[in-house]
Design an enzyme around this catalytic site. Structure first.
Site, PDB file in Angstrom:
ATOM      1  N   ASP A   8      38.579  40.493  41.880  1.00 29.18           N
ATOM      2  CA  ASP A   8      38.542  38.965  41.973  1.00 29.18           C
ATOM      3  C   ASP A   8      38.850  38.679  40.410  1.00 29.18           C
ATOM      4  O   ASP A   8      37.818  38.585  39.662  1.00 29.18           O
ATOM      5  CB  ASP A   8      37.248  38.409  42.520  1.00 29.18           C
ATOM      6  CG  ASP A   8      37.157  37.058  42.391  1.00 29.18           C
ATOM      7  OD1 ASP A   8      38.060  36.436  42.128  1.00 29.18           O
ATOM      8  OD2 ASP A   8      35.932  36.489  42.688  1.00 29.18           O
ATOM      9  N   LYS A  70      42.338  31.254  32.831  1.00 29.67           N
ATOM     10  CA  LYS A  70      43.318  31.422  34.197  1.00 29.67           C
ATOM     11  C   LYS A  70      43.745  29.985  34.612  1.00 29.67           C
ATOM     12  O   LYS A  70      44.677  30.022  35.227  1.00 29.67           O
ATOM     13  CB  LYS A  70      42.033  31.826  35.402  1.00 29.67           C
ATOM     14  CG  LYS A  70      42.668  31.897  36.660  1.00 29.67           C
ATOM     15  CD  LYS A  70      41.608  32.422  37.864  1.00 29.67           C
ATOM     16  CE  LYS A  70      42.201  32.257  38.885  1.00 29.67           C
ATOM     17  NZ  LYS A  70      41.220  32.647  39.938  1.00 29.67           N
ATOM     18  N   GLU A 171      42.466  34.099  47.555  1.00 33.20           N
ATOM     19  CA  GLU A 171      41.044  34.063  47.385  1.00 33.20           C
ATOM     20  C   GLU A 171      40.257  33.747  48.777  1.00 33.20           C
ATOM     21  O   GLU A 171      39.497  34.431  49.318  1.00 33.20           O
ATOM     22  CB  GLU A 171      40.561  33.401  46.243  1.00 33.20           C
ATOM     23  CG  GLU A 171      40.827  33.955  44.981  1.00 33.20           C
ATOM     24  CD  GLU A 171      40.583  32.899  43.728  1.00 33.20           C
ATOM     25  OE1 GLU A 171      40.196  31.835  43.846  1.00 33.20           O
ATOM     26  OE2 GLU A 171      40.806  33.364  42.708  1.00 33.20           O
ATOM     27  N   ASP A 193      36.451  27.284  49.245  1.00 34.10           N
ATOM     28  CA  ASP A 193      36.234  27.704  47.936  1.00 34.10           C
ATOM     29  C   ASP A 193      36.367  27.136  46.643  1.00 34.10           C
ATOM     30  O   ASP A 193      37.493  26.648  46.123  1.00 34.10           O
ATOM     31  CB  ASP A 193      37.421  29.223  47.767  1.00 34.10           C
ATOM     32  CG  ASP A 193      37.318  30.015  46.651  1.00 34.10           C
ATOM     33  OD1 ASP A 193      36.420  29.899  45.826  1.00 34.10           O
ATOM     34  OD2 ASP A 193      37.992  30.915  46.655  1.00 34.10           O
TER      35      ASP A 193
END
Length: 605
Positions: A8, A70, A171, A193
């Site tokens: 992850d 990211k 994810e 999420d």
């Protein structure tokens, strides 16, 4: 047996997992923590720091410490998200040579895939320490709403880190795999999420080991970083109102505010209020020290971020509508990501879906565990787990007048294909340019261009007479192919759309070589530190034994060794500064021999 690790690669923290004995488990790092901060720093001496070590020194080295990178990966230089980061991040963001984004640390410009590769490499080393061998393959997760360029940039990051990314999965889908693994589940679930930098919502139908994604949506610029930013703005505003000083213009003060905001946010998930104390946050020109001391209540924090919470719920509404389901059709709601610990978010999810969210998965670990499950399934060729994912964005071409003609709708299950027939728009038109786009805007220029090609040699005819069929195809791995064909002559032209991370193949190869050189240097430094540790330990033991022997009145036993002991200890301390492995090893052997001699003498031998 070949192993595939699951990673992850998070905005705030990253995590690595493996399936051992049929059970997925998270691998802790050297510090014993199951997650590692996704932070990279370059010190003044040029040393690279990753994870907790990088985060710990961020206050004093804010300009050269990168967090939340990211959020920038795979983005174009002229995007609004990049503009926002330039204005709010302490590190220097610069334009790359291919309209991409680079970050300048010390005297070097780093690409975003390169920075992500450093974090991935750290996860690889964590796994290597646990497995006793170097892992070479991985399943890596990305936000469900990542576009092709962002996914390609992530795959390039894996290559630079020495990892073959065998599959990139979303994810929330990974979290669903962790939720359903080893269980007989027949349910429709929503995966909410909300992590450090992104938000995703996915609706899945789980039945007899088949994980069928019905719809997915999200916001790749909505996450914990934005919640932190609201606290930072609040603290800076109140301080400026009282002292007429803007702390955001001071890099060190801003980093202290950022750390305090993150800590306050976490504490307010379990407490009604928290104290924020930042002594000596600023010094006036006359030397007067200013301190920040305040209390932030949970109610006040929730008021600061209520619009962010509502943004996630609006996306949930749109996604549910896209799936063709009603709220009552959802059997379970799974919360993933650190931000879902916030009570207000849990309440908002409960209010919208009409049921309490499930607590069956760990919000920080579920995504990595699911990636590991997918990796194990790929190795074993297991039929127990079948993942049917979707394309998160619509795909199509630019049409006359600057419009966007969608050929494959968002949330179409992949693999898939679809075609459409177009006609020429001008008299005697002999060629047509096919511009392939990805996005949701009806205006072509507002979408992401994936590629372009030209079909030429069309017969001359009045506008509207020549028909051209354009066909899209997306493979299970998300590879997009586009074909254009003249229906009358059969003449065709096609391309396989290759998204770009902003790096050329030459640049990637150079980064791979630099990374290998770094690993060799890292291994050498670790060996040097290991030998230095041996020397320090032996010197301490030698000095204690010598002192104890003398204090016991047996000093005469060491008379013939005194000179050798003194010389060896001095040489050992001098050698500690050396970077010569051979010299350090010889010194370690010498001091060890002296210790054995002293032990023998102390025993009266």
């Amino acid at each position: 047996m070949e192993r595939i690790i699951g990673i992850d690669l998070g905005t705030t923290n990253s995590c690595v997992a493996i399936v051992e004995g049929g059970t997925p488990q998270v691998i802790p790092n050297k510090g014993g923590y199951k997650t590692t901060p996704s932070v990279v720093a370059i010190t003044e001496s040029g040393r690279r720091l990753v994870g907790q070590m990088a985060k710990r020194q961020a206050i004093t080295n804010a300009r050269h410490t990168v967090y939340a990178s990211k959020r920038l990966i795979g983005r174009k230089w002229n995007s609004s998200e990049v503009r926002h980061c330039i204005e709010t991040c302490p590190y220097e963001i610069v334009q790359g040579p291919h309209e991409d984004v680079r970050i300048k640390l010390r005297d070097k410009e780093y690409s975003l895939p390169e920075l992500s590769s450093i974090v991935l490499q750290e996860m690889k080393l964590v796994a290597q320490e646990f497995l006793g061998e170097e892992p070479t393959k991985a399943v890596v997760t990305v936000p469900a709403y990542f576009n092709d360029n962002q996914r390609t940039a992530t795959r390039d990051a894996g290559r630079i880190a020495g990892l073959d990314i065998v599959r990139i999965i979303n994810e929330p889908t990974a979290a669903a795999l962790a939720y359903g693994f080893g269980k007989d589940i027949d349910a429709t679930v929503a995966i909410y999420d909300l992590g450090g930098g992104t938000f995703d919502i996915s609706i899945l139908d789980i039945h007899e080991g088949v994980f069928d994604v019905l719809s997915t949506a999200g916001d790749t610029f909505l996450g914990g970083e934005d919640f932190d930013a609201r606290i930072i703005e609040h603290l800076a505003f109140e301080f400026a109102r009282e002292h007429k000083v803007d702390l955001r213009k001071d890099e060190m003060a801003l980093q202290r505010l950022r750390d305090a905001a993150e800590k306050a946010k976490i504490e307010l998930s379990s407490m009604p209020e928290t104290e924020i104390s930042l002594p000596f946050i600023h010094s006036r020109d006359d030397g007067e020290a200013l301190h920040l001391q305040t209390t932030l209540t949970r109610d006040a924090f929730e008021e600061l971020v209520i619009d962010l919470v509502q943004r996630t719920i609006k996306i949930c509404q749109a996604t549910l509508q896209e799936s063709g389901l009603e709220v009552d059709d959802i059997d379970d709601v799974i919360l993933v990501g650190g931000m879902t610990r916030m009570p207000r978010i849990q309440a908002a999810v409960r209010d919208y879906f009409g049921k309490a969210p499930s607590k069956q998965v760990h919000p920080d670990e579920a995504v990595a565990l699911g990636a590991a499950v997918q990796g194990a399934a790929l190795i074993e060729g297991s039929s127990d787990v079948l993942l049917l994912d979707v394309t998160p964005h619509s795909l199509g071409i630019m049409v006359h007048g600057g419009g966007f003609e969608v050929l494959i709708e968002a949330n179409a299950t992949i693999p898939t294909s679809h075609g459409h027939i177009f006609t020429t728009v001008r008299d005697n038109q002999t060629s047509v340019k096919i511009i392939v786009l990805q996005g949701e805007s009806p205006n072509a220029e507002e979408n992401e261009m994936l590629g372009e090609f030209v079909l030429s040699g069309l017969r001359r005819a009045p506008a509207g007479e020549v028909e051209v069929e354009v066909a899209f195809e997306i493979s299970a791995d998300g590879i997009v192919s586009v074909q254009a064909r003249d229906l009358e002559t059969g003449k065709e032209q096609s391309i396989t759309v290759t998204a770009t991370s902003g790096l050329t193949e030459e640049e990637i190869q150079n980064m791979i070589e630099e990374n290998q050189d770094y690993l060799v240097e890292l291994k050498r430094d670790e060996e040097l530190e290991r030998v230095r540790g041996q020397i320090r330990k032996t010197v301490r033991e030698l000095e204690k034994l010598t002192e104890r022997t003398i204090s016991n009145g047996d000093g005469h036993l060491l008379e013939h060794l005194r000179g050798r002991v003194t010389r060896s200890v001095e040489q050992a301390r001098e050698a500690l500064d050396s970077k010569d492995t051979a010299r350090l090893s010889a010194t370690a052997d010498e001091i060890k021999q002296v210790l054995q001699s002293v032990k023998a003498a102390a025993m009266g031998a």
